[in-house]
Design a protein around this motif. Structure first.
Motif, PDB file in Angstrom:
ATOM      1  N   GLU A 175      75.519 121.475  14.525  1.00 53.82           N
ATOM      2  CA  GLU A 175      76.005 120.779  15.714  1.00 53.82           C
ATOM      3  C   GLU A 175      74.898 120.711  16.773  1.00 53.82           C
ATOM      4  N   ILE A 176      74.714 119.517  17.357  1.00 53.52           N
ATOM      5  CA  ILE A 176      73.656 119.298  18.339  1.00 53.52           C
ATOM      6  C   ILE A 176      74.275 119.046  19.704  1.00 53.52           C
ATOM      7  N   ARG A 177      73.805 119.772  20.682  1.00 55.10           N
ATOM      8  CA  ARG A 177      74.260 119.587  22.056  1.00 55.10           C
ATOM      9  C   ARG A 177      73.067 119.191  22.921  1.00 55.10           C
ATOM     10  N   ASN A 178      73.149 118.035  23.533  1.00 60.16           N
ATOM     11  CA  ASN A 178      72.093 117.573  24.427  1.00 60.16           C
ATOM     12  C   ASN A 178      72.349 118.175  25.810  1.00 60.16           C
ATOM     13  N   LEU A 179      71.475 119.074  26.223  1.00 58.09           N
ATOM     14  CA  LEU A 179      71.679 119.790  27.481  1.00 58.09           C
ATOM     15  C   LEU A 179      71.190 119.018  28.700  1.00 58.09           C
ATOM     16  N   THR A 180      70.408 117.986  28.473  1.00 65.73           N
ATOM     17  CA  THR A 180      69.755 117.319  29.607  1.00 65.73           C
ATOM     18  C   THR A 180      69.918 115.803  29.554  1.00 65.73           C
ATOM     19  N   ALA A 181      71.004 115.322  28.986  1.00 66.01           N
ATOM     20  CA  ALA A 181      71.182 113.870  28.823  1.00 66.01           C
ATOM     21  C   ALA A 181      70.986 113.152  30.164  1.00 66.01           C
ATOM     22  N   HIS A 182      70.208 112.084  30.151  1.00 67.52           N
ATOM     23  CA  HIS A 182      69.840 111.413  31.411  1.00 67.52           C
ATOM     24  C   HIS A 182      69.563 109.930  31.152  1.00 67.52           C
ATOM     25  N   GLU A 183      70.515 109.227  30.649  1.00 66.11           N
ATOM     26  CA  GLU A 183      70.320 107.820  30.313  1.00 66.11           C
ATOM     27  C   GLU A 183      69.883 107.017  31.525  1.00 66.11           C
ATOM     28  N   GLY A 184      68.967 106.064  31.271  1.00 67.27           N
ATOM     29  CA  GLY A 184      68.536 105.152  32.314  1.00 67.27           C
ATOM     30  C   GLY A 184      67.405 105.651  33.175  1.00 67.27           C
ATOM     31  N   ARG A 185      66.950 106.898  32.930  1.00 70.29           N
ATOM     32  CA  ARG A 185      65.828 107.449  33.703  1.00 70.29           C
ATOM     33  C   ARG A 185      64.827 108.084  32.749  1.00 70.29           C
ATOM     34  N   GLU A 186      63.581 108.126  33.176  1.00 68.96           N
ATOM     35  CA  GLU A 186      62.548 108.831  32.412  1.00 68.96           C
ATOM     36  C   GLU A 186      62.298 110.185  33.069  1.00 68.96           C
ATOM     37  N   VAL A 187      62.578 111.256  32.316  1.00 74.57           N
ATOM     38  CA  VAL A 187      62.395 112.618  32.826  1.00 74.57           C
ATOM     39  C   VAL A 187      61.810 113.472  31.708  1.00 74.57           C
ATOM     40  N   LYS A 188      60.885 114.336  32.073  1.00 74.44           N
ATOM     41  CA  LYS A 188      60.312 115.276  31.114  1.00 74.44           C
ATOM     42  C   LYS A 188      61.157 116.543  31.056  1.00 74.44           C
ATOM     43  N   TYR A 189      61.435 117.007  29.851  1.00 70.07           N
ATOM     44  CA  TYR A 189      62.075 118.312  29.646  1.00 70.07           C
ATOM     45  C   TYR A 189      61.373 118.984  28.470  1.00 70.07           C
ATOM     46  N   GLN A 190      60.836 120.190  28.677  1.00 68.24           N
ATOM     47  CA  GLN A 190      60.097 120.895  27.631  1.00 68.24           C
ATOM     48  C   GLN A 190      60.591 122.331  27.548  1.00 68.24           C
ATOM     49  N   PRO A 191      61.173 122.737  26.406  1.00 66.04           N
ATOM     50  CA  PRO A 191      61.752 124.075  26.284  1.00 66.04           C
ATOM     51  C   PRO A 191      60.742 125.186  26.484  1.00 66.04           C
ATOM     52  N   GLY A 192      61.240 126.316  27.015  1.00 68.92           N
ATOM     53  CA  GLY A 192      60.420 127.501  27.234  1.00 68.92           C
ATOM     54  C   GLY A 192      61.119 128.745  26.708  1.00 68.92           C
ATOM     55  N   PRO A 193      60.805 129.931  27.237  1.00 72.62           N
ATOM     56  CA  PRO A 193      61.303 131.188  26.665  1.00 72.62           C
ATOM     57  C   PRO A 193      62.762 131.492  27.007  1.00 72.62           C
ATOM     58  N   TRP A 194      63.418 132.185  26.066  1.00 70.88           N
ATOM     59  CA  TRP A 194      64.788 132.658  26.251  1.00 70.88           C
ATOM     60  C   TRP A 194      64.790 133.972  27.037  1.00 70.88           C
ATOM     61  N   LEU A 195      65.899 134.222  27.742  1.00 72.06           N
ATOM     62  CA  LEU A 195      66.199 135.587  28.166  1.00 72.06           C
ATOM     63  C   LEU A 195      66.646 136.384  26.942  1.00 72.06           C
ATOM     64  N   LYS A 196      66.359 137.681  26.935  1.00 69.16           N
ATOM     65  CA  LYS A 196      66.644 138.499  25.755  1.00 69.16           C
ATOM     66  C   LYS A 196      68.132 138.580  25.431  1.00 69.16           C
ATOM     67  N   ASP A 197      68.990 138.430  26.445  1.00 71.36           N
ATOM     68  CA  ASP A 197      70.430 138.500  26.179  1.00 71.36           C
ATOM     69  C   ASP A 197      71.007 137.158  25.729  1.00 71.36           C
ATOM     70  N   GLY A 198      70.188 136.144  25.631  1.00 71.52           N
ATOM     71  CA  GLY A 198      70.634 134.836  25.144  1.00 71.52           C
ATOM     72  C   GLY A 198      71.438 134.034  26.142  1.00 71.52           C
ATOM     73  N   SER A 199      71.485 134.484  27.397  1.00 66.56           N
ATOM     74  CA  SER A 199      72.329 133.794  28.389  1.00 66.56           C
ATOM     75  C   SER A 199      71.709 132.494  28.890  1.00 66.56           C
ATOM     76  N   GLY A 200      70.422 132.319  28.646  1.00 64.51           N
ATOM     77  CA  GLY A 200      69.786 131.104  29.112  1.00 64.51           C
ATOM     78  C   GLY A 200      68.310 131.100  28.762  1.00 64.51           C
ATOM     79  N   PHE A 201      67.619 130.088  29.237  1.00 63.06           N
ATOM     80  CA  PHE A 201      66.197 129.948  28.903  1.00 63.06           C
ATOM     81  C   PHE A 201      65.491 129.206  30.034  1.00 63.06           C
ATOM     82  N   TYR A 202      64.183 129.358  30.048  1.00 69.82           N
ATOM     83  CA  TYR A 202      63.348 128.629  31.007  1.00 69.82           C
ATOM     84  C   TYR A 202      62.822 127.351  30.356  1.00 69.82           C
ATOM     85  N   PHE A 203      62.501 126.393  31.181  1.00 65.05           N
ATOM     86  CA  PHE A 203      61.935 125.152  30.664  1.00 65.05           C
ATOM     87  C   PHE A 203      61.136 124.477  31.772  1.00 65.05           C
ATOM     88  N   VAL A 204      60.322 123.511  31.380  1.00 65.54           N
ATOM     89  CA  VAL A 204      59.515 122.735  32.314  1.00 65.54           C
ATOM     90  C   VAL A 204      60.125 121.350  32.450  1.00 65.54           C
TER      91      VAL A 204
END
Length: 607
Positions: A190-219
């Protein structure tokens, strides 16, 4: 110029090229790729420095990256053949191992992603199912079975597993200025798009997870001109910025206990390192680093000593790896890159200048002035146009010492970041989209005019050089602005935008219309912007250098330019490397190629 000792070309190029840094999980050693053996291979060195251990023995293949499993017992490697960029994935034991292929599809380009936390699975991406799509695959390293995780359609690249191994962070790529972050369930797909942004150009680049899996950093640059670092809270299903600046920010790596974050701010091309307390944002005092270019920073996953590994280059030192001990405040060199025995004072530091374009835009550029110019004397110059075009000219040891050798021979260098370059905001970068050979060519004309305004430059002895897009720009300038140049040197640049679009790698084709144009709909425009259209206007001597295996700019691009010129009796030198792709992987070819290009420029500029 004053009489100074002259150093040989080979001395400036006597470097160990280094790329793709990765610390071992315990921080006691690190992996890197280098051409110490004469070809790109994978090496391992102690964090204290010393002579590295060679892990691969490729001669015809070239290692491009290597990563450790979480426990450090295995290494995955990415390598291609003769620079064809059909990267295959290899696996080896970290101790006493030998690389064995995980993939064996010489028609497919794979890209290495990550080991699962348990070490049993390896994620990577590739265009195996459909040449125009890039999908995500997971290999079970025990059973050797590989399954396709994504259903096909689009360009999807895996980045990392979640801490419990149940999810994959991935990117959906639409173009250089437009991506999304995907969260993929490993079991169900199953694929979940976390940053869907139709009609605009935006950069999203994944980064590191928190160790508890609650979230992650990105650029991302959502709502901004420049990239910043943000945090995605998965439970709240929302994100917010944590680090922003008036320049692009990259990195966002975390130390072992995740109390610290390191990142780099790109200030007009110069890299500035920052380390902060992750929760409070308090900035740590750091020892002074040389002004240059930081290409990579990383902490080791289980290293409790808070050591930050840094890959860095300056105008007088090729890319080198250091370890910054944050507790002790010490910086230790781990690798040695400079072998030419040239005194430091010989190298020329660049000056950041700004050039006014025809439309009022200010063009940042690095100006290198040779040492020892006598009062009233004038020297020749080369305008160097970087590739990409969505890339950036920075003050490192560029092109293996090419600039510094030219400078030692009394040739100045102007290396601009014309419109379309990265690092100066998203709008500046997007000015090249569907506009090749337009205002970017006028920027190059402005650079030529700027050089002619300097009282120490001989305006009749200005050459132009560039590779890839920079090669296209060189051919455009030489044919469409023929009165400005004493010589021109093109390194693997497209000559005909129509045939270029028809021959790019298949997975590039879905994004080429928005980037450059459509072969049918924009045919007249592409012809009007192609250097081959103006080949009869060329006046200056031209050199063309090309790799026969180049998958990005195929050899036919250079062939047609050279054949047309020779049929008209024009002066053109053509150097083809049968065992190279887009650039040089073999050290012998690097020396021959850059040596020939430097000789050509000096020969025609110092008449």
């Amino acid at each position: 110029m004053n009489s100074r000792p002259r150093y040989r070309f080979e001395q400036f190029f006597a470097t160990r090229r280094i790329l793709s840094l990765q610390p071992a999980p315990d921080g006691e050693s690190l992996l890197f790729v280098s051409d110490i053996s004469g070809q790109w291979n994978l090496w391992q060195v102690s964090s204290q420095g010393g002579w590295p251990r060679q892990l691969t023995l490729f001669t015809e293949n070239a290692a491009r990256a290597g990563i450790f499993s979480r426990d450090g017992s295995r290494i995955a490697i990415m390598a291609d053949h003769h620079g064809d960029e059909k990267f295959q994935i290899y696996l080896m034991d970290a101790v006493g191992g030998w690389p064995e292929k995980i993939t064996d599809r010489p028609d497919v380009q794979y890209s290495l992603a990550a080991f699962s936390p348990c070490g049993r699975y390896l994620a990577f991406s590739g265009n195996a199912a459909n040449p125009q799509d890039v999908d995500i695959y997971i290999c079970d390293l025990e059973t050797k079975e590989t399954r396709q995780v994504t259903p096909g359609g689009g360009l999807r690249y895996a980045f990392s597993f979640s801490p419990d191994g149940s999810k994959l962070l991935a990117a959906q790529f639409y173009g250089n200025t437009n991506q999304d972050i995907l969260l993929i369930d490993v079991a169900s797909g199953e694929i979940r798009n976390l940053t869907a942004h139709e009609g605009r150009e935006v950069k999203y680049q994944p980064g590191p997870w928190l160790k508890d899996g609650s979230g992650f950093y990105f650029v991302t640059n959502e709502g901004r001109e420049f990239n910043g670092i943000a945090f995605y809270d998965l439970e709240a299903d929302k994100w917010s910025y944590v680090v922003t600046a008036d320049w692009d920010v990259s990195g966002g790596v975390l130390n072992a206990d995740q109390s610290l974050m390191a990142y780099v701010v790109n200030e007009a091309g110069r890299s500035v390192l920052h380390v902060i307390e992750r929760e409070t944002g308090r900035r740590l005092a750091l020892p002074e680093l040389p002004i240059g270019v930081i290409s990579e920073v990383d902490f080791a996953g289980r290293d409790s000593r808070n050591r930050l590994f840094i890959q860095m280059a300056t105008y007088k030192e090729a890319s080198t790896i250091y370890v910054l001990d944050l507790s002790a405040g010490t910086l230790t060199r781990v690798t040695e890159s400079m072998l030419g025995n040239i005194p430091e004072e010989v190298f020329v530091a660049p000056e950041l200048v700004y050039i006014d374009a025809h439309d009022g835009l200010r063009i940042p550029a690095w100006l290198y002035r040779p040492h020892g110019i006598e009062p009233g004397a004038k020297v020749p110059a080369v305008v160097s146009i970087h590739g990409g075009p969505e890339a950036q000219e920075q003050p490192g040891y560029n092109y293996g010492g090419f600039y510094q050798y030219l400078l030692s021979q009394g040739v100045a260098v102007l290396a601009p970041n014309i419109r379309g370059s990265t690092g100066f905001g998203i709008e500046y970068q997007k000015r090249i989209h569907r506009a090749w050979g337009g205002d970017d060519l006028k920027d190059i004309e402005s650079c030529n005019r700027y050089l002619r305004s300097l009282d120490w430059i001989d305006g009749d002895r200005i050459g132009i050089w560039g590779g890839s897009y920079g090669g296209f720009a060189t051919l455009s300038a030489a044919t469409r602005l023929p009165d400005l140049w004493a010589c021109a040197c093109d390194f693997c640049g497209p000559a005909n935008l129509i045939t270029f679009l028809q021959s790019v790698p298949p997975h590039w084709k879905p994004i080429m219309k928005a980037w450059l144009g459509d072969v049918e709909e924009d045919r007249d425009f592409l012809i009007e912007r192609s250097p081959i259209t103006y080949v009869d206007q060329l006046k200056c001597p031209l050199m063309v250098v090309q790799g026969a295996k180049d998958p990005r700019v195929v050899k036919a691009e250079s062939d047609q330019m050279v054949e047309r010129l020779r049929s008209m009796g024009r002066e053109v030198e053509y150097l083809v490397f049968e065992d190279e792709g887009h650039g040089f992987t073999k050290r012998t070819n690097q020396l021959k190629g850059y040596g020939a290009m430097a000789d050509f420029l000096i020969r025609h500029l110092k008449k």
